[in-house]
Design a protein around this motif. Structure first.
Motif, mmCIF file in Angstrom:
data_model
loop_
_atom_site.group_PDB
_atom_site.id
_atom_site.type_symbol
_atom_site.label_atom_id
_atom_site.label_comp_id
_atom_site.label_asym_id
_atom_site.label_seq_id
_atom_site.Cartn_x
_atom_site.Cartn_y
_atom_site.Cartn_z
ATOM 1 N N LYS A 130 0.842 -1.181 0.000
ATOM 2 C CA LYS A 130 0.000 0.000 0.000
ATOM 3 C C LYS A 130 0.885 1.241 0.000
ATOM 4 O O LYS A 130 2.002 1.227 0.533
ATOM 5 C CB LYS A 130 -0.931 0.004 1.210
ATOM 6 N N GLY A 131 0.420 2.331 -0.619
ATOM 7 C CA GLY A 131 1.182 3.573 -0.694
ATOM 8 C C GLY A 131 0.811 4.344 -1.937
ATOM 9 O O GLY A 131 -0.136 3.994 -2.660
ATOM 10 N N ILE B 177 6.666 5.589 -2.279
ATOM 11 C CA ILE B 177 6.676 4.505 -1.309
ATOM 12 C C ILE B 177 5.568 3.497 -1.578
ATOM 13 O O ILE B 177 4.475 3.846 -2.041
ATOM 14 C CB ILE B 177 6.527 5.072 0.129
ATOM 15 N N CYS B 178 5.870 2.234 -1.327
ATOM 16 C CA CYS B 178 4.886 1.161 -1.247
ATOM 17 C C CYS B 178 5.279 0.337 -0.020
ATOM 18 O O CYS B 178 6.383 -0.236 0.029
ATOM 19 C CB CYS B 178 4.904 0.279 -2.500
ATOM 20 N N GLU B 179 4.388 0.288 0.980
ATOM 21 C CA GLU B 179 4.678 -0.415 2.228
ATOM 22 C C GLU B 179 4.024 -1.797 2.218
ATOM 23 O O GLU B 179 2.922 -1.980 1.698
ATOM 24 C CB GLU B 179 4.154 0.394 3.421
ATOM 25 N N ASP B 180 4.719 -2.744 2.815
ATOM 26 C CA ASP B 180 4.201 -4.108 2.896
ATOM 27 C C ASP B 180 2.935 -4.153 3.746
ATOM 28 O O ASP B 180 2.846 -3.504 4.806
ATOM 29 C CB ASP B 180 5.273 -5.014 3.507
ATOM 30 N N ILE B 181 1.944 -4.847 3.263
ATOM 31 C CA ILE B 181 0.712 -5.076 4.022
ATOM 32 C C ILE B 181 0.880 -6.356 4.838
ATOM 33 O O ILE B 181 1.237 -7.409 4.295
ATOM 34 C CB ILE B 181 -0.502 -5.218 3.087
ATOM 35 N N ASP B 182 0.598 -6.290 6.159
ATOM 36 C CA ASP B 182 0.676 -7.472 7.018
ATOM 37 C C ASP B 182 -0.686 -8.161 6.958
ATOM 38 O O ASP B 182 -1.623 -7.827 7.695
ATOM 39 C CB ASP B 182 1.010 -7.064 8.455
ATOM 40 N N GLU B 183 -0.808 -9.092 6.029
ATOM 41 C CA GLU B 183 -2.081 -9.785 5.831
ATOM 42 C C GLU B 183 -2.508 -10.556 7.080
ATOM 43 O O GLU B 183 -3.709 -10.737 7.327
ATOM 44 C CB GLU B 183 -1.988 -10.765 4.652
ATOM 45 N N CYS B 184 -1.529 -11.015 7.878
ATOM 46 C CA CYS B 184 -1.854 -11.762 9.087
ATOM 47 C C CYS B 184 -2.500 -10.863 10.136
ATOM 48 O O CYS B 184 -3.498 -11.225 10.760
ATOM 49 C CB CYS B 184 -0.592 -12.404 9.654
ATOM 50 N N GLU B 185 -1.922 -9.673 10.311
ATOM 51 C CA GLU B 185 -2.452 -8.747 11.305
ATOM 52 C C GLU B 185 -3.808 -8.200 10.886
ATOM 53 O O GLU B 185 -4.708 -8.022 11.707
ATOM 54 C CB GLU B 185 -1.458 -7.603 11.535
ATOM 55 N N GLU B 186 -3.961 -7.910 9.599
ATOM 56 C CA GLU B 186 -5.218 -7.363 9.112
ATOM 57 C C GLU B 186 -6.268 -8.430 8.869
ATOM 58 O O GLU B 186 -7.411 -8.123 8.497
ATOM 59 C CB GLU B 186 -4.957 -6.576 7.814
ATOM 60 N N LYS B 187 -5.870 -9.720 9.052
ATOM 61 C CA LYS B 187 -6.789 -10.857 8.943
ATOM 62 C C LYS B 187 -7.508 -10.875 7.589
ATOM 63 O O LYS B 187 -8.708 -11.059 7.498
ATOM 64 C CB LYS B 187 -7.801 -10.818 10.081
ATOM 65 N N THR B 188 -6.728 -10.640 6.544
ATOM 66 C CA THR B 188 -7.281 -10.704 5.186
ATOM 67 C C THR B 188 -6.919 -12.006 4.499
ATOM 68 O O THR B 188 -7.302 -12.242 3.354
ATOM 69 C CB THR B 188 -6.758 -9.528 4.346
#
Length: 627
Positions: A508-509, A514-525
């Motif tokens: 995302k960004g 910038i493009c930041e890594d999405i933490d799919e585990c934390e966001e439960k996606t």
């Protein structure tokens, strides 16, 4: 001889009187902008001097200094101990001096230059329209310094000069900017210029400077002409003899075609050397040479002819003759016969079309004044002012090009200053690839988004330029974000997009910086199935199932690795079985449709050649009906 000289002098005086009453002389100007003090801030007109080096196409900033003594600058400043020649601001000095009959304008400029001034401003001593400061007549200067003046000069109005002097007395610092960027028109990518000259080589310093200029400028002129950057035309001044003097000995020696076209005696002595009519004929021959060479598509040969003629056929060696001229013409592989036809009969009482056109061209049109002095250079319809040498004239021609269309020769060191070299000219730049919107031109820089390797950048050129087009990702990644970590590379540039940046899945960004890594585990996606354990990775994630279960990413489920047990394999078997049934039914239906279609086609073809069973039966019943 004395009487001949006297007649010549009177004739020249008559011509000067006619010029002063009838000729339209245009004063060429540039602008002078006062930047301080506040009460003087404005833009004013000033007249360009016909000597020194005007900075055509450029600007020059400085601080004004008015000397306590020697205020007309007729004497050298080296002996003037009261004159402190410093601006006090770290700026170049513009020396302000007074106009006066005590000495020539050129001497004022020379003394200012020797003292270290960057420019000279001459204050007019009367309230009148601006005039052109010219060089003194031949023999009056008494010095060789004229060709050594290298600073620009300008005549300013009496009112502006008094205001500047008043500010300096307070004391206040007066800062000014001389601007020649609009002194010459610059409408398009080709410069048209004319050079009014003379074949006479016995007129002293001016003839020597003309001859040297043609020799020095020849190479540059021919390159510009051959590549289509310029259109050059040479011209020659002539005048006609007053009707009352047509039959006089003096007029016959100075004129051709029954007094229609005349030139002064080269030595100003009718008893020796060449006559004025010899000069007129040679001028005509040079004009005809240009005409014939131009018609053959090689107008630049004029420079070779004039240069070679000056070397091979000088007056002093008594070789200023028709034969010598035609030998030079033949050596350049130009048709001598065509030149002779163009020159025509110089003794006949008829008009010569070439010289008649030259006389008409002397009359000014539009913003251009009449051509009254030699030499005269005209660039894009405006008369050039300043020293006639290679560098100064090249600057004037370069100033006649529209921005970004000038040839490379105009952007060399010594001709102009590359403003993109300092702080990138204030334009946009991508420092990672050194792609910049700053484009150097002769008159200064322009901020214009570039085209690089077929990729067009769009934007204002100052704060933003964005790549566009199918090839943009191959050039600096289209200006988008890109990074590599953990053995993987991700980019926000999408090949099938003509512009813009978009972070790839898992990031995302803004896609640009910038493009930041999405933490799919934390966001439960992702990895939400029972018995799943989620581990985030850069740009993605990993999901593991407990026990002997296998994770299926597409369905976000865990299934058993054992094909004979477990809900997972049963479900998977059901899916596979379902797909097999659907495939079998579909194939059977497909075969049935094909078979039916082919059967109908075959029956239709066979019906054309033999009756089918039902058709024969119909025919029999039909025949019984007829009986």
């Amino acid at each position: 001889m004395r009487e001949g000289k006297l007649w010549f002098t009177n004739c020249v005086l008559i011509l000067l009187m006619c010029e002063s009453t009838l000729a339209r002389f245009v004063v060429e100007k540039n602008s002078l902008r006062v930047t301080s003090p506040q009460n003087l801030k404005d833009t004013y007109e000033c007249a360009i001097g016909n000597f020194g080096v005007p900075q055509y196409g450029g600007t020059l900033a400085g601080a004004v200094v008015y000397p306590k003594s020697n205020q007309k600058a007729c004497n050298s400043f080296t002996d003037d101990v009261s004159f402190n020649f410093k601006s006090g601001a770290g700026l170049p000095v513009f020396l302000l001096v007074d106009r006066g009959a005590d000495c020539y304008f050129t001497l004022k400029a020379w003394n200012a230059q020797k003292a270290g001034a960057a420019a000279i401003l001459v204050a007019d001593d009367r309230p009148e329209p601006l005039i052109t400061m010219d060089t003194p007549e031949e023999g009056n200067a008494g010095s060789n310094y004229l060709q050594n003046i290298s600073i620009p000069s300008a005549l300013i109005s009496q009112s502006l000069a008094e205001a500047i002097k008043k500010a300096l007395r307070k004391p206040e610092m007066v800062k000014v900017n001389l601007d020649w960027r609009e002194a010459l028109p610059h409408p398009d990518d080709r410069v048209e210029y004319e050079f009014w000259t003379n074949s006479n080589d016995e007129c002293g310093r001016k003839c020597d400077s003309q001859k040297q200029f043609v020799k020095d400028f020849k190479g540059v002129a021919q390159i510009l002409e051959k590549k289509g950057y310029t259109q050059f035309t040479p011209h020659y001044i002539t005048w006609y003899c007053p009707e009352a003097f047509i039959l006089s000995k003096q007029c016959k020696s100075q004129c051709i075609n029954h007094g229609r076209y005349c030139a002064p005696d080269p030595e100003e002595d009718f008893s020796r050397g060449y006559d004025g009519k010899d000069v007129v004929v040679q001028n005509l021959r040079q004009a005809c040479f240009y005409k014939v060479a131009n018609e053959s598509g090689k107008p630049w040969l004029w420079w070779d002819y004039v240069t070679d003629f000056a070397i091979r056929c000088p007056m002093k060696e008594e070789r200023y003759t028709k034969k010598c001229a035609e030998d030079v013409i033949a050596s350049l592989d130009v048709d001598v016969k065509k030149i002779r036809e163009c020159v025509g009969d110089t003794e006949a009482d008829v008009e010569n079309p070439v010289l008649k056109a030259e006389q008409e061209a002397q009359i000014g049109k539009g913003n251009r004044g009449d051509v009254t002095i030699l030499p005269t250079l005209i660039v894009n319809g405006r008369q050039f002012r300043g020293k006639l040498d290679k560098g100064t004239v090249l600057k004037a021609i370069c100033a006649g090009f529209e921005e970004t269309t000038e040839p490379v020769i105009c952007l060399r060191d010594g001709i102009e200053t590359n403003e993109c070299m300092e702080n990138n000219g204030g334009c946009w730049i991508d420092k990672s690839s050194n792609i910049t919107a700053c484009r150097d031109t002769f008159r200064g820089r322009v901020c214009q988004c570039p085209i690089v390797q077929g990729v067009k950048f769009f934007g204002d050129g100052y704060t933003k330029c964005e790549a566009s087009g199918a090839l943009r990702c191959g050039l600096n990644n289209g200006g988008c974000w890109k990074d590599s970590q953990q053995g993987s590379t991700y980019s926000a540039c999408i090949d099938n997009h003509t512009k813009g940046c978009e972070c790839p899945p898992g990031f995302k960004g803004d896609g640009v910086k910038i493009c930041e890594d999405i933490d799919e585990c934390e966001e439960k996606t992702a990895c939400q199935c029972p018995d799943c354990k989620c581990k985030n990775t850069w740009g993605s994630y990993e999901c593991q199932c407990g026990g002997d279960l296998l994770y299926i990413r597409e369905h976000d489920i865990c299934i058993s690795k054992d094909a004979t047990s477990g809900v997972g394999w049963g479900f998977l078997s059901f899916i596979i079985l379902g797909m097999a049934v659907v495939g079998t039914v579909g194939y059977a239906f497909y075969k049935y449709r094909i078979r039916t279609y082919m059967d109908s086609e075959i029956r239709a073809i066979m019906a054309q050649y033999m009756p089918l069973d039902n058709q024969a039966e119909l025919a029999v019943h039909g025949s019984h009906g007829n009986v």
